[in-house]
Design an enzyme around this catalytic site. Structure first.
Site, PDB file in Angstrom:
ATOM      1  N   ARG A  87      45.793  13.571  54.904  1.00 51.16           N
ATOM      2  CA  ARG A  87      46.405  12.228  54.847  1.00 51.16           C
ATOM      3  C   ARG A  87      45.967  11.387  56.046  1.00 51.16           C
ATOM      4  O   ARG A  87      45.861  10.170  55.968  1.00 51.16           O
ATOM      5  CB  ARG A  87      47.939  12.334  54.769  1.00 51.16           C
ATOM      6  N   TYR A 136      42.441 -12.246  43.233  1.00 46.59           N
ATOM      7  CA  TYR A 136      42.740 -11.298  42.149  1.00 46.59           C
ATOM      8  C   TYR A 136      44.253 -11.291  41.880  1.00 46.59           C
ATOM      9  O   TYR A 136      45.054 -11.351  42.827  1.00 46.59           O
ATOM     10  CB  TYR A 136      42.219  -9.919  42.582  1.00 46.59           C
ATOM     11  N   ASP A 166      38.080 -10.850  50.965  1.00 44.68           N
ATOM     12  CA  ASP A 166      37.823  -9.845  49.924  1.00 44.68           C
ATOM     13  C   ASP A 166      36.368 -10.026  49.471  1.00 44.68           C
ATOM     14  O   ASP A 166      36.007 -11.046  48.888  1.00 44.68           O
ATOM     15  CB  ASP A 166      38.804 -10.079  48.757  1.00 44.68           C
ATOM     16  N   LYS A 176      34.904  -1.019  42.244  1.00 46.15           N
ATOM     17  CA  LYS A 176      33.990  -1.893  41.484  1.00 46.15           C
ATOM     18  C   LYS A 176      32.537  -1.558  41.799  1.00 46.15           C
ATOM     19  O   LYS A 176      32.097  -0.450  41.561  1.00 46.15           O
ATOM     20  CB  LYS A 176      34.335  -3.350  41.770  1.00 46.15           C
TER      21      LYS A 176
HETATM   22  N1  PLP Z   1      39.967  -7.318  44.681  1.00 44.50           N
HETATM   23  C1  PLP Z   1      39.357  -7.679  43.544  1.00 44.50           C
HETATM   24  C2  PLP Z   1      38.403  -8.830  43.572  1.00 44.50           C
HETATM   25  C3  PLP Z   1      39.605  -7.000  42.356  1.00 44.50           C
HETATM   26  O1  PLP Z   1      38.999  -7.377  41.223  1.00 44.50           O
HETATM   27  C4  PLP Z   1      40.509  -5.903  42.368  1.00 44.50           C
HETATM   28  C5  PLP Z   1      40.817  -5.136  41.135  1.00 44.50           C
HETATM   29  O2  PLP Z   1      40.485  -5.525  40.047  1.00 44.50           O
HETATM   30  C6  PLP Z   1      41.137  -5.575  43.567  1.00 44.50           C
HETATM   31  C7  PLP Z   1      40.837  -6.282  44.700  1.00 44.50           C
HETATM   32  C8  PLP Z   1      42.123  -4.425  43.636  1.00 44.50           C
HETATM   33  O3  PLP Z   1      41.440  -3.227  43.698  1.00 44.50           O
HETATM   34  P1  PLP Z   1      41.968  -1.815  43.108  1.00 44.50           P
HETATM   35  O4  PLP Z   1      42.117  -1.983  41.631  1.00 44.50           O
HETATM   36  O5  PLP Z   1      40.910  -0.856  43.508  1.00 44.50           O
HETATM   37  O6  PLP Z   1      43.277  -1.570  43.780  1.00 44.50           O
END
Ligand code: PLP
Length: 380
Positions: free
Chosen positions: A46, A98, A170, A195
């Site tokens: 962890r 998102y 992000d 992704k």
């Molecule tokens: N940031 C973006 C641009 C995303 O498309 C996503 C998920 O679709 C996330 C963050 C969140 O990531 P996770 O699904 O791995 O928690």
């Protein structure tokens, strides 16, 4: 080293006992100590694991950053970041994050006194007004999800710094291959490594990358204290996936450009959102700030909502699914899928219409993808 070389070599050393060129999976929860507190660097997974360290060195290197902390998911990475804030702290966001990011701020951390407000257009004037509230962070995604709007990272970071505000970006859509926000002075970059970084739709993961030693320390603490750790196997899979990131991103983009050029002249297409399209509002900024435009396209069709839904359900190679960035092509309906957690009126305000469709273009043969789209469009 250049990007493609780093993707293969950074953080990777032959395993000293056997000489294995690729790292083993340290599938262990705990580590034997020579004497109480005397470890070889790890005591409990962890808190840390050799597979985490290998991936962290690799991802930090690709983002031109000093430190990375890997997490169980993209939202796990964001939770780690937010946990460095305190009750009463404010975050200024820019529209286009998102849906799950929006939900984490507004349905979870709001209850702990952390407030998230969004501005629509980050002009210097709008930022100066927003910064009067003395927020801790300026927080955005570029390109945005799903309208692919691009924000000027250098300009926004400069204004934020003048007001003592940290900038958090992000970078999931562009990846470090097409854009490295830390080069513009951003304080932390985070990703859903689920992704493009993983790239094969077989793992959920996240990472936060920074040049700030104190923040790295706090992120490691958050992972250990909250329990936001990934599994050693997942980090091993991500390390494996990232080695081909450069060639995958090139092919995602090549296919996206070909699809955009097919859709551009199609009578059933009303509007295309792609930063590499000369008519897109962010084209010039994307050209200046990014090294490429990526593999995400959003489209509004000249179809009723019902027909649009019929079209996206009928495609054979574009699977109707949440997520993005895998080798296979996906299609989704943001209003009812990825962005369903945003209230309708706010979603409309952001420009995410009921008819908007988002494509994550994979790396299949592009002729097949265009044929699939063409046949689907013929049938509606
Ligand atoms: N940031 C973006 C641009 C995303 O498309 C996503 C998920 O679709 C996330 C963050 C969140 O990531 P996770 O699904 O791995 O928690």
């Amino acid at each position: 080293m250049k990007f493609a070389t780093k993707a293969i070599h950074a953080g990777n050393e032959a395993e000293p006992v056997t000489g294995a060129i690729m790292p083993p999976i340290y599938m262990t929860s705990t580590f034997v100590q020579e004497a109480p507190g005397e470890t070889k660097g790890y005591d409990y997974t962890r808190a840390g694991n050799p597979n985490f360290t290998i991936l962290e060195k690799l991802l930090a290197s690709l983002e031109n950053g000093k430190y990375a902390t890997v997490f169980s998911s993209g939202l796990g990475a964001l939770t780690g970041l937010i946990s460095t804030l305190s009750s009463g702290d404010k975050v200024v966001g820019i529209n286009g994050v998102y849906g799950g990011t929006y939900r984490l701020f507004n349905s979870v951390f709001k209850r702990y006194g952390i407030t998230f407000t969004s501005i629509a257009h980050p002009t210097p004037e709008a930022l100066k007004i927003a910064f009067k509230e003395k927020p801790k962070w300026l927080f955005f995604e570029t390109p945005t999800n799903p309208l692919l709007e691009v924000f000027d990272i250098a300009e926004l970071t400069k204004i934020a710094k003048e007001h003592g505000v940290l900038t958090i970006v992000d970078n999931t859509f562009a990846t470090a291959y097409f854009q490295t926000p830390l080069d513009y002075g951003v304080d932390a970059v985070w990703h859903s490594t689920t992704k493009y970084v993983g790239g094969h739709s077989d793992v959920i993961g996240g990472v936060a990358i920074t040049n700030n030693e104190k923040l790295k320390h706090d992120l490691d603490f958050a992972r250990m204290a909250i329990g936001l750790n990934p599994s050693p196997f997942d980090t091993w899979l991500l390390t494996r996936g990232v080695k081909t990131l450069a060639i995958r991103m090139e092919q995602h983009q090549k296919n996206a450009l070909a699809i955009v050029s097919f859709l551009e002249s199609h009578p059933k297409v009303k509007k295309i959102f792609y930063p590499g399209l000369k008519t897109h509002s962010s084209y010039h900024l994307a050209k200046k700030q990014m090294r490429g435009y990526g593999g995400m396209i959003s489209v509004e069709f000249n179809l009723t909502l019902e027909m649009t839904k019929k079209l996206i359900s009928s495609l054979k190679l574009f699977s109707l699914a949440e997520s993005l960035g895998g080798v296979e092509s996906l299609v989704c309906h943001p209003a009812t899928m990825t962005h369903a957690s945003i209230p309708d009126d706010e979603r409309h305000l952001y420009g995410i219409s009921d008819g908007l469709v988002r494509f994550s273009v994979g790396i299949e043969d592009c002729e097949d993808l265009i044929k699939d789209l063409s046949e689907g469009l013929k049938a509606v």
